[in-house]
Design a protein around this motif. Structure first.
Motif, PDB file in Angstrom:
ATOM      1  N   LYS A 139       0.828  -1.213   0.000  1.00  0.00           N
ATOM      2  CA  LYS A 139       0.000   0.000   0.000  1.00  0.00           C
ATOM      3  C   LYS A 139       0.861   1.262   0.000  1.00  0.00           C
ATOM      4  CE  LYS A 139      -4.197  -1.708   2.197  1.00  0.00           C
ATOM      5  NZ  LYS A 139      -5.051  -1.619   3.385  1.00  0.00           N
ATOM      6  N   SER A 140       1.930   1.254   0.783  1.00  0.00           N
ATOM      7  CA  SER A 140       2.798   2.425   0.845  1.00  0.00           C
ATOM      8  C   SER A 140       3.526   2.648  -0.473  1.00  0.00           C
ATOM      9  CB  SER A 140       3.822   2.268   1.968  1.00  0.00           C
ATOM     10  OG  SER A 140       3.170   2.226   3.214  1.00  0.00           O
ATOM     11  N   GLN A 161       1.717   4.787  -2.948  1.00  0.00           N
ATOM     12  CA  GLN A 161       1.510   6.203  -2.613  1.00  0.00           C
ATOM     13  C   GLN A 161       2.426   7.124  -3.409  1.00  0.00           C
ATOM     14  OE1 GLN A 161       1.860   6.621   1.615  1.00  0.00           O
ATOM     15  NE2 GLN A 161      -0.099   5.633   2.019  1.00  0.00           N
ATOM     16  N   ASP A 204       3.627   9.184  -6.297  1.00  0.00           N
ATOM     17  CA  ASP A 204       2.906   9.777  -7.419  1.00  0.00           C
ATOM     18  C   ASP A 204       3.806  10.808  -8.084  1.00  0.00           C
ATOM     19  OD1 ASP A 204       0.742  10.113  -9.096  1.00  0.00           O
ATOM     20  OD2 ASP A 204      -0.255  11.563  -7.806  1.00  0.00           O
ATOM     21  N   GLY A 222       5.507  11.657  -2.469  1.00  0.00           N
ATOM     22  CA  GLY A 222       5.335  10.408  -1.737  1.00  0.00           C
ATOM     23  C   GLY A 222       6.666   9.783  -1.377  1.00  0.00           C
TER      24      GLY A 222
END
Length: 146
Positions: free
Chosen positions: A44-45, A48, A50, A66
């Motif tokens: 998930k991290s 992040q 972008d 990010g």
């Protein structure tokens, strides 16, 4: 109340592993559950990270936002386009961006090498102080190895 799927999966895995086979230590089952949660968190991290791409004149800008670490470095490298980019490229990190580990620095190195091989220049700007310290520390480490 909706429970995330990953939590349900971890509960089932820990329950099954703690009961089967007979005599299994519950600590092993909990360790597997923790490992699954850690992989999920890293995944998930990593998503992040972008970027936004803009071009002004003969210069292209990549604005990175990010955390950049092992789970995001592949996306970071693939976002860059040395084949089609102009001769001058600038990668700007936002205030919320930082290099979290040495794999992020390796990604920056691979990017720089790929642009240099095409006869183009890439400059990394706006790194936070912690990222700059990590780069300085790694430069000293590499210097002592050679």
């Amino acid at each position: 109340l909706k429970v995330p799927r990953i939590d349900v999966f971890v509960i089932v895995v820990v329950t099954v592993l703690s009961n089967f086979p007979k005599g299994t230590n519950i600590a092993y089952a909990v360790g597997v559950g923790v490992a699954i949660c850690a992989v999920n968190y890293a995944w998930k991290s990593g998503n992040q990270l972008d970027w936004r791409v803009t071009t002004f004149g003969d210069k292209k800008y990549y604005d990175i936002d990010g955390p950049c670490f092992f789970a995001a470095t592949n996306r970071f490298v693939k976002a860059m386009n040395p084949d089609n980019d102009p001769d001058e490229v600038e990668v700007r990190f936002s205030a919320g961006s930082s290099l979290m580990d040495y794999s992020a620095m390796e990604a920056m190195h691979r990017i720089a090498v790929s642009y240099k091989a095409k006869g183009k220049s890439v400059v990394f700007k706006s790194l936070c102080e912690d990222s700059k310290r990590m780069i300085d520390k790694s430069a000293r480490l590499v210097g002592s190895i050679e």
